[in-house]
Scaffold this active site. Structure first.
Site, PDB file in Angstrom:
ATOM      1  N   GLU A   1     -17.594   7.824  -3.782  1.00 60.42           N
ATOM      2  CA  GLU A   1     -16.379   8.689  -4.138  1.00 60.42           C
ATOM      3  C   GLU A   1     -16.353   8.853  -5.504  1.00 60.42           C
ATOM      4  OE1 GLU A   1     -16.235   5.752  -2.187  1.00 60.42           O
ATOM      5  OE2 GLU A   1     -15.528   6.351  -0.360  1.00 60.42           O
TER       6      GLU A   1
ATOM      7  N   HIS B   1      -6.824  -0.873   3.659  1.00 54.88           N
ATOM      8  CA  HIS B   1      -6.690   0.357   4.278  1.00 54.88           C
ATOM      9  C   HIS B   1      -5.493   0.888   4.721  1.00 54.88           C
ATOM     10  CE1 HIS B   1     -11.006  -0.520   4.838  1.00 54.88           C
ATOM     11  NE2 HIS B   1     -11.237   0.904   5.403  1.00 54.88           N
TER      12      HIS B   1
END
Lengths: 423, 329
Positions: free
Chosen positions: A187, A256
């Site tokens: 990322e 998450h």
């Protein structure tokens, strides 16, 4: 011509120092780069180099002198063959004048009447179709990619896999691998590459599989994408979209499930969108792709499969900074955004059963925020509850509470409540 | 000055050599002046000087074509001068004035020029590496045959994002030259104290990226290596790593007393390896320039630098409302 050698500032904070030692004496010839003195600052002893060539004509401050103010003449340098008495020292160069202190903001005036833009997102009578958030997002991206060749989509599993959540279904087939690009799981790196490509004129859409993973990339989102326009004096910025699911899904654990709305909404230079309905996903995504600034587009995994009315309008867009009033009411204002709207609307239904009419406002964009719609509503209902998934400390609700206090304090019949709990 | 036909070395004309001398000396004199203005309190904040490293950027720029891009870290003054940005605008940005490249809102570390394809000026160590690969990504996307020079130091070479970028640059065959300016010290930490493998150019092997090391105190060696790197990138073969071994004479920033190395070490480098002296003696001993010609160059540079300092002192402070502009496009 004689020039004065001034006490140097040797750190960003130094105002005075000790002239610890002279390494030259009067009559010595020095050239640029020669170390002529040692100066003690508050944190270290620094060597002081000559920047011009010449002869040390006179030493004005003896070694060992403490508290010598920055810019005090400490010696006079003359040209070869000249003496100090031959030539008067040139005037030392004055330090930069600090900018005047900003005037205090004017005291808050009585609130002006608020004009709220109530125009609906599409004209009455427009045909609508039922569409999922997932389909609306894909349509928005595909339409913009047909419209502008510089728009491309990049992220993990966006191409061959058709999107981890199937948002980019069919896009690889239509646009090819040049414009729908699978990345490695990296990322920080691919966010940086996307920002660089935006500096150079492309309009990337960066998909994060979840915004939780974007924490690996947050340096590029904030330091590179959000701040460059300002730091370049307006010369270049990053017209791009960072998008992906945000907040809690179902049973996926704390790593998450975080809602980043308040984090990003705090950053000048970013725009932040967090829609609830499919029509907003579509209209706001198209606006985000066309915006010349970095836009954070916070989606929700649970909402992806939900269906809403989407108008059948060619090129349907929704402007940033315009809230949507989902339900009119007179007793309390409930403000939310994203999946929080689901809870807000359910609460309004339950309140209605008790004879309480709640006005429900969907902010839709969190930077800019449509304060006027909220304030005008609170002036009418005199009560406000904010609903969001994010943790309460430093939340969007906290910020709205402060804004309501500043702009509508006298209209409140009860404290604003921020729904949320973190311990 | 009539162009001389004689060649200074096999691949370089006397005119080119004089240009490198000029460009390197301009950077050095500019930086000395910046140090002076810092000492006078006219430059605030951080100020990282490029003195000693001049041959790196001048050698690299010798291989660039119009439209090629460059991006670097906070030690950026030399890169801007070498790519043709105006000394006045750079110096006025150092003093935080309206006439600076970023209207006084970037400072020493953050300047940009779309016209000269200079993309900053970045303050987060290593961030310019993926950003630079992104510039190359755009060039490849637009198929315009341009290359990007992404400069970073031996310190930045230990950032994880550098290797994330190497991977994608190789995977996608991006036309980017990763220029490692190895000046041997990451702020105050010597390379052997921070870096497990000393040969940074070899770190591309794992990704299939060719690399080589070059003497960064020799502008001609840098130029030759960069021509090779540029040819590789421009022909579509993907990225290239050039590790340029250089040395900074000054501290990491103006507030660094540089106690982590000896004065003798610095002096030895200045006396024996100075990149400007190196070219100067090449010009004189080879008969490619006279003392008078070089003096004329020195004088002209001094005028440019003094004029930039004057401009940087007299350009007004930015208006207060500039605080609120350029936040959104």
């Amino acid at each position: 011509m004689a020039t004065e050698i001034l006490m140097p500032a040797l750190s960003p904070t130094m105002e005075e120092g000790t002239l610890a030692k002279w390494l030259v004496k009067e009559g010595d010839t020095v050239s640029s780069g020669d170390i002529i003195a040692e100066i003690e600052t508050d944190k270290a002893t620094m060597e002081f180099e000559a920047v011009d060539e010449g002869v040390i004509g006179k030493i004005l401050i003896a070694e060992g002198t403490e508290n010598v103010k920055v810019n005090t003449p400490i010696a006079i340098m003359v040209e070869d063959g000249e003496t100090v008495t031959d030539a008067p020292a040139s005037a030392p160069v004055a330090a930069a004048t600090p900018a005047a202190v900003a005037a205090a903001p004017a005291a808050a005036a009585a609130p002006a009447p608020i004009q709220v833009d109530n125009t609906p997102d599409w004209p009455e009578g427009t045909p609508v179709k039922q569409q999922t958030v997932r389909e609306a997002l894909r349509d928005a991206m595909a339409e913009e990619m047909r419209r502008d060749d510089t728009v491309y989509l990049m992220g993990e599993e966006v191409a061959e896999y058709q999107g981890a959540y199937k948002i980019s279904q069919g896009m690889l087939d239509e646009f090819g691998s040049k414009r729908v690009i699978d990345t490695p799981i990296t990322e920080h790196g691919f966010a940086g590459i996307a920002v660089g490509s935006a500096f150079a004129g492309l309009r990337p859409i960066v998909e994060f599989m979840t915004f939780n993973f974007a924490m690996q990339a947050i340096d590029h989102i904030i330091n590179s994408a959000a701040k460059t326009l300002y730091m370049s004096g307006g010369q270049m910025g990053a017209p791009m979209v960072f998008r992906g699911p945000n907040g809690a899904a179902a049973r996926v654990g704390a790593q998450h499930s975080q809602d980043y709305a308040a984090w990003y909404a705090q950053i000048p230079g970013l725009k932040v969108v967090m829609p609830y309905s499919a029509s907003d996903y579509k209209g706001l995504m198209k606006t985000a792709i066309r915006d010349n600034n970095p836009v954070i587009f916070l989606e929700n995994e649970i909402l992806y499969g939900r269906s809403f009315d989407v108008p059948e309008i060619e090129d349907f867009t929704i402007p940033f900074g315009k809230a949507r009033v989902w339900r009119q009411g007179t007793d309390v204002t409930i403000v939310s955004f994203g999946i929080g709207m689901q809870y807000a609307l359910e609460a309004a239904d339950k309140l209605a059963a008790d004879g309480i009419t709640a006005e429900v406002i969907d902010l839709r964009t969190l930077r800019p925020i449509d304060y006027d719609t909220v304030i005008a509503s609170v002036m009418k209902t005199n009560r406000c509850v904010t609903v969001e998934e994010g943790w309460p400390v430093g939340s969007i609700g906290n910020h709205l509470s402060a804004t309501i206090m500043e702009r509508a304090f006298d209209y409140l019949d009860a404290p604003v409540i921020n729904a949320g709990h973190d311990r | 000055m009539a162009a001389k036909k004689t060649s200074a070395t096999a691949n370089v004309s006397a005119e080119e050599l004089k240009k490198y001398y000029h460009d390197m000396l301009l950077i050095r004199r500019f930086e000395e002046k910046a140090g002076q203005l810092y000492g006078m309190g006219l430059i605030g904040g951080f100020c990282h000087l490029y003195i000693g490293q001049e041959a790196v950027v001048v050698g690299l720029e010798a291989a660039a074509e119009e439209g090629d891009k460059r991006i670097t870290s906070y030690r950026d003054h030399g890169h801007m001068l070498a790519c043709g940005m105006d000394a006045n605008g750079v110096m006025a940005e150092l003093t935080g004035r309206e006439g600076g490249y970023s209207k006084g809102k970037g400072g020493s570390m953050h300047m940009f020029s779309k016209e000269k394809h200079f993309y900053g000026g970045h303050g987060i160590v290593g961030a310019q590496v993926p950003l630079g690969a992104g510039l190359a990504f755009a060039d490849k996307y637009l198929d315009n045959k341009r290359v990007t020079f992404a400069y970073f130091g031996d310190g930045a070479a230990n950032q994880g994002q550098v290797y994330e970028t190497f991977n994608m640059a190789a995977l996608w065959q991006l036309p980017v030259i990763f220029v490692v300016e190895n000046n041997q010290y990451a702020m105050g930490t010597a390379q052997q104290r921070s870096t497990s493998s000393q040969e940074i150019y070899q770190r591309g092997i794992a990704f299939g990226i060719p690399g080589e090391a070059v003497d960064g105190m020799n502008v001609l060696a840098v130029k030759e290596a960069s021509e090779k790197a540029v040819a590789h990138c421009r022909s579509g073969k993907g990225p290239y790593i050039l590790e340029v071994k250089t040395y900074r004479y000054r501290g990491h920033s103006m507030s660094d007393p540089a106690k982590y190395r000896t004065r003798e070490e610095v002096q030895k480098m200045r006396d024996e390896r100075d990149p400007i002296e190196n070219v100067r003696s090449m010009l004189l001993t080879g008969g490619h320039a006279t003392e008078d010609e070089l003096k004329a160059i020195d004088k002209q540079i001094k005028e440019v630098v003094n004029a930039s300092a004057e401009f940087a002192k007299t350009s007004p402070e930015p208006a207060l409302d500039e605080l609120w502009t350029d936040i959104y496009a």
